[in-house]
Design a protein around this motif. Structure first.
Motif, PDB file in Angstrom:
ATOM      1  N   GLY A 122      48.635  49.113 -23.200  1.00  0.00           N
ATOM      2  CA  GLY A 122      48.407  48.136 -23.259  1.00  0.00           C
ATOM      3  C   GLY A 122      49.447  47.142 -23.678  1.00  0.00           C
ATOM      4  O   GLY A 122      49.001  45.384 -24.551  1.00  0.00           O
ATOM      5  N   ILE A 123      50.463  47.725 -23.443  1.00  0.00           N
ATOM      6  CA  ILE A 123      51.228  46.822 -24.208  1.00  0.00           C
ATOM      7  C   ILE A 123      52.137  45.823 -22.583  1.00  0.00           C
ATOM      8  O   ILE A 123      51.754  46.419 -21.635  1.00  0.00           O
ATOM      9  N   PRO A 124      52.392  44.511 -22.428  1.00  0.00           N
ATOM     10  CA  PRO A 124      52.844  44.125 -21.306  1.00  0.00           C
ATOM     11  C   PRO A 124      54.182  44.759 -21.482  1.00  0.00           C
ATOM     12  O   PRO A 124      54.596  44.544 -22.618  1.00  0.00           O
ATOM     13  N   VAL A 125      54.435  44.666 -20.010  1.00  0.00           N
ATOM     14  CA  VAL A 125      55.373  45.428 -20.063  1.00  0.00           C
ATOM     15  C   VAL A 125      56.545  44.234 -18.396  1.00  0.00           C
ATOM     16  O   VAL A 125      55.649  44.602 -17.262  1.00  0.00           O
ATOM     17  N   SER A 126      57.836  44.551 -18.425  1.00  0.00           N
ATOM     18  CA  SER A 126      58.309  44.059 -17.343  1.00  0.00           C
ATOM     19  C   SER A 126      59.670  44.908 -17.427  1.00  0.00           C
ATOM     20  O   SER A 126      59.944  45.299 -18.267  1.00  0.00           O
TER      21      SER A 126
END
Length: 268
Positions: A122-126
């Motif tokens: 559930g970690i935002p990643v780019s």
């Protein structure tokens, strides 16, 4: 309409951690992208390894923490599972974590595995793509992977699994006949087996080949030979990882490379 910021993933916000995977290019600090450098300058934590351009760490904020996750071939290793957990744990502390990698995260790297682990947590990643070593390293040494009249394409393969290994999924016989330049990444340890297999599958012994080590750095070295002589030449030169091998007519020329960008005053 405002442009999307590749360093600002959807879902990130104040007090919520996030991760940015940054491809650092083949090793010269002058080849990192503008977006990648911006992400480093905004980092709270930088998780890095030996293949990323270490000089770029001078750009990170004074408060930023650097975590080394070394992966030395047949040497000290940090498991991928451990790296994934470090990224998750640091992001859950509300930090902007930059995973700083050499090359491009998705070109035979573990970037995909890291994105999956972060997404599942559930970690935002780019991802900020990097300059791929498969093309840049040869160019830095004056070896184009294509050249009009010599090669109409190139094929990039990973050499970390040798021909004949039960884990191999590569059709080396087809590669020997494809007529494209072959670019081998992560193939120093398996180079002799790769060349032997290509020769057995019909590639001419006199096919030009070149191995480029430490591309773009002051320690850059290039070994040129024919396909049948390349393994011995690489061994004699003491070449180690990281290195890129180019097999095909384009390796037989003598075009000028860009060499060390720092030495030419193109970067600080």
């Amino acid at each position: 309409m405002p442009r999307a910021d590749p360093a600002e993933p959807t879902g990130a916000g104040p007090g919520r951690g996030r991760v940015t995977l940054v491809g650092g290019g083949p090793g010269d600090p002058g080849l990192i992208t503008v977006a990648g450098l911006r992400a480093l300058r905004e980092a709270d934590v930088v998780v890095t390894d030996r293949l990323a351009p270490q000089e770029c760490l001078a750009e990170i904020p004074a408060h930023a923490e650097v975590i080394d996750v070394a992966k030395i071939p047949r040497g000290e290793q940090t498991s991928q599972e451990t790296i994934n957990q470090v990224l998750v744990d640091q992001a859950r502390r509300g930090r902007h974590v930059v995973r700083f990698k050499g090359g491009d995260p998705y070109v035979f790297g573990r970037g995909g595995e890291e994105v999956i682990a972060l997404t599942q947590a559930g970690i935002p990643v780019s991802v900020v793509p990097g300059v791929t070593s498969s093309i840049a390293a040869p160019e830095l040494a004056g070896v184009p992977v294509t050249h009009r009249g010599l090669a109409q394409g190139f094929t990039v393969v990973s050499g970390h699994v040798a021909p004949g290994d039960p884990r191999s999924t590569v059709d080396w016989a087809a590669l020997a006949r494809t007529g494209t330049t072959l670019v081998v990444l992560m193939g120093v340890h398996t180079l002799r087996r790769i060349c032997t297999r290509l020769l057995a599958d019909g590639m001419a012994p006199t096919t030009p080949a070149a191995t480029i080590a430490d591309a773009g750095l002051a320690s850059q070295r290039v070994v040129r030979a024919t396909l049948d002589e390349l393994p011995d030449a690489v061994d004699a030169a003491g070449i180690g990882s990281p290195a890129v091998t180019v097999i095909g007519a384009v390796a037989g020329g003598d075009l000028p490379g860009t060499g060390d960008l720092a030495a030419r005053g193109l970067v600080r």
